[in-house]
Scaffold this active site. Structure first.
Site, mmCIF file in Angstrom:
data_model
loop_
_atom_site.group_PDB
_atom_site.id
_atom_site.type_symbol
_atom_site.label_atom_id
_atom_site.label_comp_id
_atom_site.label_asym_id
_atom_site.label_seq_id
_atom_site.Cartn_x
_atom_site.Cartn_y
_atom_site.Cartn_z
ATOM 1 N N SER A 173 49.372 7.862 77.084
ATOM 2 C CA SER A 173 48.303 7.523 76.138
ATOM 3 C C SER A 173 47.155 6.887 76.918
ATOM 4 O O SER A 173 47.397 6.225 77.942
ATOM 5 C CB SER A 173 48.818 6.515 75.100
ATOM 6 O OG SER A 173 47.741 5.982 74.352
ATOM 7 N N TYR B 233 53.066 -1.450 73.491
ATOM 8 C CA TYR B 233 53.020 0.022 73.546
ATOM 9 C C TYR B 233 52.197 0.470 74.750
ATOM 10 O O TYR B 233 52.612 1.350 75.514
ATOM 11 C CB TYR B 233 52.403 0.547 72.244
ATOM 12 C CG TYR B 233 52.059 2.023 72.265
ATOM 13 C CD1 TYR B 233 53.031 3.001 72.068
ATOM 14 C CD2 TYR B 233 50.732 2.449 72.460
ATOM 15 C CE1 TYR B 233 52.707 4.353 72.077
ATOM 16 C CE2 TYR B 233 50.400 3.790 72.468
ATOM 17 C CZ TYR B 233 51.393 4.742 72.277
ATOM 18 O OH TYR B 233 51.059 6.078 72.291
HETATM 19 P P1 NAP Z 1 54.698 11.387 65.599
HETATM 20 O O1 NAP Z 1 53.892 12.318 64.755
HETATM 21 O O2 NAP Z 1 55.164 10.102 65.033
HETATM 22 O O3 NAP Z 1 55.949 12.184 66.184
HETATM 23 C C1 NAP Z 1 56.824 11.506 67.025
HETATM 24 C C2 NAP Z 1 57.975 12.410 67.369
HETATM 25 O O4 NAP Z 1 58.841 11.677 68.255
HETATM 26 C C3 NAP Z 1 58.800 12.807 66.166
HETATM 27 O O5 NAP Z 1 59.268 14.130 66.356
HETATM 28 C C4 NAP Z 1 59.976 11.835 66.225
HETATM 29 O O6 NAP Z 1 61.165 12.356 65.708
HETATM 30 C C5 NAP Z 1 60.145 11.685 67.717
HETATM 31 N N1 NAP Z 1 60.844 10.460 68.080
HETATM 32 C C6 NAP Z 1 60.479 9.180 67.839
HETATM 33 N N2 NAP Z 1 61.406 8.349 68.344
HETATM 34 C C7 NAP Z 1 62.372 9.126 68.895
HETATM 35 C C8 NAP Z 1 63.579 8.863 69.554
HETATM 36 N N3 NAP Z 1 63.997 7.601 69.736
HETATM 37 N N4 NAP Z 1 64.318 9.902 69.984
HETATM 38 C C9 NAP Z 1 63.916 11.182 69.801
HETATM 39 N N5 NAP Z 1 62.762 11.490 69.179
HETATM 40 C C10 NAP Z 1 62.010 10.472 68.716
HETATM 41 O O7 NAP Z 1 53.906 10.978 66.918
HETATM 42 P P2 NAP Z 1 52.761 11.718 67.773
HETATM 43 O O8 NAP Z 1 51.475 11.107 67.397
HETATM 44 O O9 NAP Z 1 52.939 13.171 67.711
HETATM 45 O O10 NAP Z 1 53.129 11.148 69.219
HETATM 46 C C11 NAP Z 1 53.743 11.941 70.216
HETATM 47 C C12 NAP Z 1 53.524 11.258 71.554
HETATM 48 O O11 NAP Z 1 52.117 11.136 71.787
HETATM 49 C C13 NAP Z 1 54.089 9.841 71.632
HETATM 50 O O12 NAP Z 1 54.663 9.622 72.894
HETATM 51 C C14 NAP Z 1 52.853 8.975 71.442
HETATM 52 O O13 NAP Z 1 53.001 7.717 72.056
HETATM 53 C C15 NAP Z 1 51.803 9.810 72.128
HETATM 54 N N6 NAP Z 1 50.435 9.497 71.701
HETATM 55 C C16 NAP Z 1 50.046 9.661 70.405
HETATM 56 C C17 NAP Z 1 48.747 9.327 70.050
HETATM 57 C C18 NAP Z 1 48.239 9.468 68.634
HETATM 58 O O14 NAP Z 1 47.164 8.915 68.325
HETATM 59 N N7 NAP Z 1 48.926 10.182 67.757
HETATM 60 C C19 NAP Z 1 47.869 8.827 71.015
HETATM 61 C C20 NAP Z 1 48.306 8.678 72.313
HETATM 62 C C21 NAP Z 1 49.588 9.013 72.653
HETATM 63 P P3 NAP Z 1 61.698 12.055 64.201
HETATM 64 O O15 NAP Z 1 60.481 12.032 63.324
HETATM 65 O O16 NAP Z 1 62.597 13.209 63.934
HETATM 66 O O17 NAP Z 1 62.378 10.742 64.222
#
Ligand code: NAP
Length: 246
Positions: A141, A155
Site C-alpha cells: 500500500s 497497518y
Molecule cells: P477486501 O475487498 O476487503 O478483500 C480482502 C480479501 O482478503 C478478501 O478476499 C478476504 O477474504 C481476504 N482476507 C482477509 N483476511 C484474510 C485472511 N486472514 N486469510 C485469507 N484471506 C483473507 O480488500 P481489498 O481492498 O481488495 O484489499 C486487498 C489488498 O490490497 C490488501 O492487502 C490491502 O491491504 C491492499 N490495499 C487496499 C487498498 C484499498 O484502498 N482498497 C489500498 C492499498 C492497499 P474473505 O472476505 O473471504 O474473508
C-alpha cells in the site's frame, strides 16, 4: 499450457479483480479466501467462463497449518505453481497510536506480514523446483511510505514490512528465475473500508488524491498482471505505486 496462479484474498476487491483478469490472460487459478465462500465461488465461475481451471481453497493466512493445507491442496490438484499474488490483507478502525491494543497489533501483523511471508515461502519452495521459476507480486500500500497518521499507523507499518521483505526476497531468489515485485495501491474502491468501519472512506478522501478519485480494483489488477507477465521479465525488487499520483 496454462500457468497456475495462486491469489490470496480472491473472494473480493483487488484479489477478485485480479482473478478475473488473470483468467482472461490465460492462467489457471487457485483462489484463496477466508470467510466469503459465495464471493470466491462467483469469482471461480467467472474465471471458468474464460477457460480457466479453478481450485477454491479456504484458509486463514494467519494460521500456518491452514497455509500448509492450502498448498497441499494445490500440489494435489496442479503439482506446480507459476505465479503468486500475495493479496490477502486487513485494516481496522481508524485510531491513534495511543489507543492501539496488543490484540489488534497481533492480528494485523499475523495476517499482513507473517501470513504473507509464510505464503511467499511456500510459493518459493515450489517455484525453485521448476526451471521456469515463477513470479510473485506482493500487494502492499502507499500507506507504507505515507504512514497513515490518525488512521492506522499499524497497518502502514505492516505494509512497510512487506515492502522490505519483498526487496530482500527478490534478491535471494533472482538467480532461480523467480521475480518478486510489489504493487502499492492508493485508496481503492473496495469493501475493505467498510470492514474498517468507514464505508465512505474512498469517496471522502478522494480530494487528497491528485486525480481526485479513488482507484478501481481493475486498475490495480492491471498492474499486478503486468508484473506477473513475461513483459516484466527484467523487473524484480520493484515497487509500482498505483495511486492516482499520490
Ligand atoms: P477486501 O475487498 O476487503 O478483500 C480482502 C480479501 O482478503 C478478501 O478476499 C478476504 O477474504 C481476504 N482476507 C482477509 N483476511 C484474510 C485472511 N486472514 N486469510 C485469507 N484471506 C483473507 O480488500 P481489498 O481492498 O481488495 O484489499 C486487498 C489488498 O490490497 C490488501 O492487502 C490491502 O491491504 C491492499 N490495499 C487496499 C487498498 C484499498 O484502498 N482498497 C489500498 C492499498 C492497499 P474473505 O472476505 O473471504 O474473508
Amino acid at each position: 499450457m496454462r500457468k497456475l496462479c495462486l491469489i490470496t484474498g480472491a473472494s473480493a476487491g483487488i484479489g477478485a479483480a485480479t482473478a478475473k483478469l488473470a483468467a482472461k490472460a490465460g492462467y489457471d487459478l487457485a483462489l484463496n479466501y477466508r470467510s466469503d465462500q459465495a464471493g470466491a465461488e462467483a469469482v471461480a465461475a467467472d474465471a471458468q467462463s474464460d477457460g480457466a481451471q479453478t481450485l477454491i481453497v479456504q484458509a486463514d493466512v494467519s494460521d500456518p497449518d491452514q497455509i500448509e493445507n492450502m498448498f497441499a491442496q494445490i500440489d494435489a490438484r496442479f503439482g506446480k505453481l507459476d505465479a503468486l499474488v500475495n493479496n490477502a490483507g486487513i485494516v481496522d478502525v481508524a485510531t491513534r497510536v495511543e489507543e492501539l491494543t496488543y490484540e489488534r497489533l497481533r492480528r494485523m501483523f499475523d495476517v499482513n506480514v507473517i501470513g504473507a511471508i509464510m505464503v511467499a515461502k511456500e510459493a518459493v519452495r515450489r517455484m525453485q523446483q521448476q526451471p521456469s521459476g515463477g513470479a510473485i507480486v506482493n500487494v502492499s500500500s502507499v500507506a507504507a511510505r505515507l504512514g497513515s497518521a490518525n488512521e492506522y499507523v499499524d497497518y502502514a507499518a505492516t505494509k512497510a514490512a512487506l515492502d522490505t521483505f519483498s526487496k530482500g526476497l527478490a534478491e535471494e531468489v533472482a538467480t532461480q528465475n523467480i521475480r518478486v515485485n510489489v504493487v502499492r495501491p492508493g485508496i481503492t474502491d473496495t469493501e475493505i473500508h467498510a470492514k474498517g468501519g468507514a464505508p465512505d472512506r474512498a469517496r471522502r478522501l478522494a480530494h487528497r488524491i491528485p486525480m481526485q478519485r479513488a482507484g478501481a480494483p481493475e486498475e490495480i489488477a492491471q498492474s499486478i498482471l503486468y508484473l506477473l507477465s513475461d513483459e516484466a521479465s527484467y523487473v524484480s525488487g520493484a515497487f509500482l505505486d498505483v495511486s492516482g499520483g499520490r
